[in-house]
Write an enzyme that holds these catalytic residues in place. Structure first.
Site, PDB file in Angstrom:
ATOM      1  N   HIS A  25     -14.581   3.611 -26.329  1.00 32.31           N
ATOM      2  CA  HIS A  25     -15.435   2.552 -25.779  1.00 32.31           C
ATOM      3  C   HIS A  25     -15.339   1.279 -26.612  1.00 32.31           C
ATOM      4  O   HIS A  25     -15.093   0.188 -26.086  1.00 32.31           O
ATOM      5  CB  HIS A  25     -16.879   3.052 -25.735  1.00 32.31           C
ATOM      6  CG  HIS A  25     -17.856   2.047 -25.219  1.00 32.31           C
ATOM      7  ND1 HIS A  25     -18.267   2.016 -23.910  1.00 32.31           N
ATOM      8  CD2 HIS A  25     -18.521   1.026 -25.833  1.00 32.31           C
ATOM      9  CE1 HIS A  25     -19.120   1.027 -23.734  1.00 32.31           C
ATOM     10  NE2 HIS A  25     -19.297   0.414 -24.891  1.00 32.31           N
ATOM     11  N   GLU A  26     -15.513   1.431 -27.922  1.00 30.38           N
ATOM     12  CA  GLU A  26     -15.495   0.263 -28.791  1.00 30.38           C
ATOM     13  C   GLU A  26     -14.081  -0.331 -28.904  1.00 30.38           C
ATOM     14  O   GLU A  26     -13.933  -1.538 -29.107  1.00 30.38           O
ATOM     15  CB  GLU A  26     -16.028   0.625 -30.183  1.00 30.38           C
ATOM     16  CG  GLU A  26     -17.468   1.117 -30.194  1.00 30.38           C
ATOM     17  CD  GLU A  26     -18.444   0.125 -29.582  1.00 30.38           C
ATOM     18  OE1 GLU A  26     -18.169  -1.096 -29.616  1.00 30.38           O
ATOM     19  OE2 GLU A  26     -19.472   0.578 -29.053  1.00 30.38           O
ATOM     20  N   HIS A  29     -13.679  -2.990 -26.315  1.00 30.11           N
ATOM     21  CA  HIS A  29     -14.230  -4.271 -26.763  1.00 30.11           C
ATOM     22  C   HIS A  29     -13.291  -4.946 -27.772  1.00 30.11           C
ATOM     23  O   HIS A  29     -13.023  -6.151 -27.688  1.00 30.11           O
ATOM     24  CB  HIS A  29     -15.593  -4.058 -27.439  1.00 30.11           C
ATOM     25  CG  HIS A  29     -16.681  -3.588 -26.506  1.00 30.11           C
ATOM     26  ND1 HIS A  29     -16.973  -4.212 -25.327  1.00 30.11           N
ATOM     27  CD2 HIS A  29     -17.571  -2.565 -26.633  1.00 30.11           C
ATOM     28  CE1 HIS A  29     -17.981  -3.591 -24.741  1.00 30.11           C
ATOM     29  NE2 HIS A  29     -18.366  -2.590 -25.519  1.00 30.11           N
TER      30      HIS A  29
END
Length: 379
Positions: A25-26, A29
């Site tokens: 997920h990170e 980003h």
């Protein structure tokens, strides 16, 4: 095969599920930020005290922290809770070359993509797993034609007959028989409309879905909807390489649709809030799935990844969806929301999330029988 996971296996399995998914997920980003020239100051898996950390040549501090229930990428210029495009004294004091590497300096559409990239990467992980599964095993595409109707069931009471082809349930299109249990299983005791084709003519019937309580070998019980119909011989077909992405995206969309349906049932009171689980329940099921083998474990991990992507897109302040909501409003009104309004919204979002975590943890403890045992001790 291990019949019941111990504490150690449960903890390890939980970390093997949640850790990589937070990282994925990170990472979404992080790479979206790099694409647009934003400097990442820190990439953290977990919160709190740093356990392991190192700084790369770009100046990013990679860290693993003590509380592994989340993570974050801190971009340069991300100086306020709302990540707003509002000049602050600290931001204005930066040299121009450093200011150009900050999150705040980027246009709205780039900030939107950077924030959306996290949950989208969780969905991408699920799509890749489903592609691999379909490439190896094929995909079940049994026609939605009823081979038999079980007596005394919801299907029999509704008037369904062998040979009927189900085309929709509650407005959701049925393309293959496998769609029927997917839709029905989350609707115990619910009245639904069945659209069918019988002898070449379309018809509509009403049915109250039956309810059964099922258990697994670990003692978990689930209330499941049952219609009482059986398909013809299952058909497993090979999926051509060029069709794998579409099939995997469709499977992921089906899971998201089921989550939306389930959430709607909880909000409207048709499904008990006691069915909501939190980190403790995820840890318990992680350990159980680990005893079933790597294939079941990866599929469970895939479902959690879709959940993580879906939940993060909810329009709740502090979640990615809350940021995206503010950016959408900013794009419509052509200016950022008042910083005070955003600050209030994010404080409210924090309170909501903390209350939700307390609630689901209490639910988890109740499902483990903790409160009942405590009541027995007190009594």
């Amino acid at each position: 095969m291990i019949e019941s996971p111990g504490i150690l296996l449960t903890v390890v399995a939980f970390l093997l599920v949640i850790g990589p998914l937070i990282f994925i997920h990170e990472l979404g980003h992080y790479y979206a930020g790099r694409l647009f020239g934003v400097k990442a100051e820190a990439f953290s898996i977990g919160f709190g005290r740093e356990l392991i950390g190192w700084t790369d040549k770009r100046g990013t501090r990679w860290r693993i922290a003590a509380l592994p229930l989340g993570g974050y990428v801190r971009f340069a210029g991300d100086m306020n809770p709302a990540s707003a495009h509002v000049p602050t004294p600290e931001w204005l004091a930066l040299p121009p070359e450093e200011r150009n590497k900050t999150f705040q300096s980027k246009p709205l559409w780039q900030r939107f993509i950077i924030v959306a990239a996290g949950p989208l990467t969780n969905f991408l992980f699920a799509i890749l797993v489903f592609m691999a599964v379909f490439a190896v095993n094929g995909q079940a595409r049994t026609p939605a034609v009823l081979a038999s109707v079980e007596p005394g069931t919801a299907a029999a009471a509704a008037g369904l007959m062998p040979g009927d082809r189900v085309t929709a349930i509650s407005g959701q299109t049925i393309d293959r028989f496998e769609d029927i249990p997917r839709i029905v299983s989350i609707r115990p005791d619910e009245v639904v409309q069945l659209d069918i084709v019988r002898d070449g003519e379309p018809r509509s019937l009403s049915a109250r879905i039956g309810a059964e309580v099922e258990g697994d070998r670990f003692g978990n019980e689930f209330r499941v909807g049952r219609l009482g119909v059986r398909p013809g011989q299952p058909v497993w077909v090979d999926v051509p390489f060029w069709q794998l992405p579409g099939a995997a995206i469709g499977q992921t969309a089906d899971v998201v649709r089921m989550m939306v349906d389930t959430l709607g049932q909880i909000i409207t009171g048709r499904r008990s809030v006691k069915e909501l689980g939190g980190p403790l329940k995820i840890a318990q099921i992680s350990g159980q799935q680990a005893t079933l083998g790597w294939f079941d474990f990866v599929l469970f991990m895939t479902m959690i990844s879709i959940n993580l992507g879906f939940i993060n897109l909810l329009p709740i302040p502090l979640l990615d969806g809350g940021h995206l909501l503010f950016y959408t409003v900013e794009g419509v009104v052509r200016r950022p929301l008042n910083p005070a309004v955003q600050e209030w919204a994010f404080r409210t979002g924090l309170a909501i999330l903390l209350a939700f975590m307390v609630f689901v943890t209490a639910n988890d403890l109740a499902s483990f029988g903790v409160w009942q045992r405590l009541a027995g001790l007190i009594g």
